[in-house]
Enzyme design. Structure first.
Site, PDB file in Angstrom:
ATOM      1  N   SER A  33       0.797  -1.227   0.000  1.00 25.17           N
ATOM      2  CA  SER A  33       0.000   0.000   0.000  1.00 25.17           C
ATOM      3  C   SER A  33       0.827   1.274   0.000  1.00 25.17           C
ATOM      4  O   SER A  33       0.332   2.313  -0.430  1.00 25.17           O
ATOM      5  CB  SER A  33      -0.953   0.006   1.196  1.00 25.17           C
ATOM      6  OG  SER A  33      -0.246  -0.167   2.393  1.00 25.17           O
ATOM      7  N   HIS A  88      -5.516  -3.537  -2.309  1.00 24.46           N
ATOM      8  CA  HIS A  88      -5.301  -2.517  -3.353  1.00 24.46           C
ATOM      9  C   HIS A  88      -5.328  -3.099  -4.751  1.00 24.46           C
ATOM     10  O   HIS A  88      -5.096  -2.377  -5.724  1.00 24.46           O
ATOM     11  CB  HIS A  88      -3.989  -1.775  -3.110  1.00 24.46           C
ATOM     12  CG  HIS A  88      -4.085  -0.816  -1.974  1.00 24.46           C
ATOM     13  ND1 HIS A  88      -4.594   0.453  -2.096  1.00 24.46           N
ATOM     14  CD2 HIS A  88      -3.777  -0.969  -0.666  1.00 24.46           C
ATOM     15  CE1 HIS A  88      -4.585   1.057  -0.931  1.00 24.46           C
ATOM     16  NE2 HIS A  88      -4.097   0.220  -0.037  1.00 24.46           N
ATOM     17  N   LYS A 103     -12.069   0.334  -1.200  1.00 22.59           N
ATOM     18  CA  LYS A 103     -11.163   1.147  -2.039  1.00 22.59           C
ATOM     19  C   LYS A 103     -11.751   1.227  -3.454  1.00 22.59           C
ATOM     20  O   LYS A 103     -12.682   1.987  -3.672  1.00 22.59           O
ATOM     21  CB  LYS A 103      -9.765   0.566  -1.960  1.00 22.59           C
ATOM     22  CG  LYS A 103      -9.269   0.519  -0.497  1.00 22.59           C
ATOM     23  CD  LYS A 103      -7.849   0.087  -0.366  1.00 22.59           C
ATOM     24  CE  LYS A 103      -7.474  -0.304   1.060  1.00 22.59           C
ATOM     25  NZ  LYS A 103      -7.613   0.753   2.061  1.00 22.59           N
TER      26      LYS A 103
HETATM   27  C1  PLP Z   1      -2.864  -3.656   2.135  1.00 19.18           C
HETATM   28  C2  PLP Z   1      -4.102  -3.309   2.892  1.00 19.18           C
HETATM   29  N1  PLP Z   1      -4.806  -4.297   3.473  1.00 19.18           N
HETATM   30  C3  PLP Z   1      -5.933  -4.042   4.168  1.00 19.18           C
HETATM   31  C4  PLP Z   1      -6.397  -2.751   4.313  1.00 19.18           C
HETATM   32  C5  PLP Z   1      -7.635  -2.502   5.113  1.00 19.18           C
HETATM   33  O1  PLP Z   1      -8.726  -2.298   4.275  1.00 19.18           O
HETATM   34  P1  PLP Z   1      -9.985  -1.468   4.804  1.00 19.18           P
HETATM   35  O2  PLP Z   1      -9.688  -0.031   4.559  1.00 19.18           O
HETATM   36  O3  PLP Z   1     -11.119  -2.000   3.993  1.00 19.18           O
HETATM   37  O4  PLP Z   1     -10.131  -1.764   6.248  1.00 19.18           O
HETATM   38  C6  PLP Z   1      -5.707  -1.707   3.740  1.00 19.18           C
HETATM   39  C7  PLP Z   1      -6.242  -0.318   3.874  1.00 19.18           C
HETATM   40  O5  PLP Z   1      -5.646   0.582   4.311  1.00 19.18           O
HETATM   41  C8  PLP Z   1      -4.530  -1.976   3.010  1.00 19.18           C
HETATM   42  O6  PLP Z   1      -3.824  -0.982   2.465  1.00 19.18           O
END
Ligand code: PLP
Length: 403
Positions: free
Chosen positions: A191, A219, A250
């Site tokens: 991310s 992502h 997202k």
């Molecule tokens: C790699 C990754 N996994 C999981 C999440 C968590 O997703 P959510 O925003 O739906 O809680 C994020 C979000 O920031 C992320 O970047």
């Protein structure tokens, strides 16, 4: 004395150490006030009373404002109200929740899917349900915080391998007892850097040692693979990844996380994943909008095409200016500037100039690699991107980030 002071008991503040820590953050240039969004989450948005080109959302395909999602959410509110009223395992499973899971399973080409309240709870809830303290998790050093928290909650031993280094993961596996249960886990798209996990090589390692293979595709959902099916589809690793996590928050434009796998595995999570058992399910509007988003992913491929065209255009423009864009392979393009105060200053200057690219510093990224994290979306126009590139160039030169 304010009302708040009157309510507070007359004693030393036991939380003073937190205030001290905040003060330290301020002194180190790591304190960031929240930017307040006063409009829709769009390519143009108003934050803190300022209209800006928005390069900071995860709204990759622009679906947060798609008419079909809006309408589906509104209809669901009219028909079912605003809340689900219970956790899934008591009275909070609506037909729409089940339909969403069936549609996602068909979309991902797996037997079954369970939806969680967020991608975070999907990761943390799954890892902590699957592993026990007898087990071991082998995890990329840059995996998301929700994976790390899930590992900690499970109390399994945690072995970290250097970023994307499948050979290092193999070496770790070799030293572990053959009978010990192992989970090999990577982000599909990282991310903060926007690079991809080496799925085929990691699947080889998992197969060699009989490990469970898990990918967090937060992502990648809606961004990679056919119609946005994720990195497992992108790398053609179907059947080699036991646990796929995706997010609905997202590119899908709504809220939530999901776990895709075999029917038994998903049934197990229904019985053991703590966020599923102990936290209220999605409101009807969320489930309905997610269902509409799957229709859009399946029937409106131009959003993904536009996202990738914009990504290539913007990345090339940043590189032409001479910015260090790291190793991004996705619509996440970091502009790495060094220390956190410089990143914060550059972000603030750009904001004043009408471009919002949030700065990210330690501990989210390593010290010395503070950055502005940019994400273009399908709904940015060429004019938006040219405007942003022009301001990036000017501010980058003004602050000596580029020559
Ligand atoms: C790699 C990754 N996994 C999981 C999440 C968590 O997703 P959510 O925003 O739906 O809680 C994020 C979000 O920031 C992320 O970047």
């Amino acid at each position: 004395m304010s009302d708040i002071d009157i309510l507070r008991p007359m004693r030393n503040n036991p939380l003073q150490f937190l205030s001290d820590e905040l003060e330290t953050l301020k002194q180190q240039g790591l304190y960031r006030p929240l930017r307040i969004l006063e409009s829709e989450q769009g390519a143009h948005a108003t934050f803190d009373h300022k209209s800006v080109v928005n390069l900071s959302s995860n709204n990759y395909l622009g679906l947060t404002t798609h008419p079909k999602l809006r309408e589906a959410a509104l209809q669901a509110v009219r028909k079912y109200g605003t809340g689900s009223g219970s956790v899934r395992t008591i009275a909070g499973t609506m037909e729409m929740h089940m339909e969403l899971e069936r549609r996602l399973a068909a979309f991902k080409k797996v037997e079954a899917v369970v939806v969680f309240q967020s991608g975070f709870t999907a990761n943390a809830g799954t890892v902590s349900a699957v592993l026990t303290k007898e087990d071991v998790v082998i995890s990329d050093e840059l995996n998301h915080a929700s994976i790390i928290d899930g590992c900690r909650l499970s109390r399994a031993a945690i072995k970290v391998f250097p970023h994307k280094d499948a050979d290092a993961a193999r070496k770790i596996m070799k030293d572990l007892p053959a009978a010990q249960r192992k989970l090999l886990i990577t982000d599909g798209v990282f991310s903060m850097d926007g690079d991809l996990g080496p799925l085929p090589a990691l699947c080889d390692v998992a197969e060699e040692f009989g490990a469970i293979m898990m990918v967090d595709d937060a992502h990648a959902s809606g961004v990679f693979g056919r119609q946005g099916r994720g990195t497992v589809d992108h790398f053609d690793c179907h059947g080699r990844v036991d646990i796929q996590v995706g997010t609905l928050s997202k590119a899908v434009g709504v809220l939530g996380g999901y776990v895709a796998g075999t029917k038994d595995f998903i049934e197990f999570l229904y019985h053991r994943a703590r966020p599923f058992l102990f936290s209220t399910s999605h409101p009807p509007a969320v489930a309905a909008a997610c269902l509409a988003a799957i229709d859009v992913l399946e029937n409106e491929p131009h959003w993904m095409q536009q996202l990738w065209d914009n990504t290539k255009y913007f990345k090339a423009g940043l590189q032409r200016h001479g910015f260090n864009t790291g190793r991004g392979e996705s619509p996440i393009t970091p502009v790495i500037v060094g220390e956190a105060p410089m990143a914060a200053q550059m972000s603030d200057r750009l904001f004043q100039a009408g471009v919002f690219a949030q700065s990210i510093g330690f501990p989210t990224v390593p010290r010395g690699q503070a950055r502005l994290r940019t994400i273009v979306t399908a709904t940015h126009s060429r004019q938006d991107l040219d405007y942003a590139l022009d301001r990036f160039g000017a501010v980058g030169k003004e602050l000596g980030v580029i020559a």
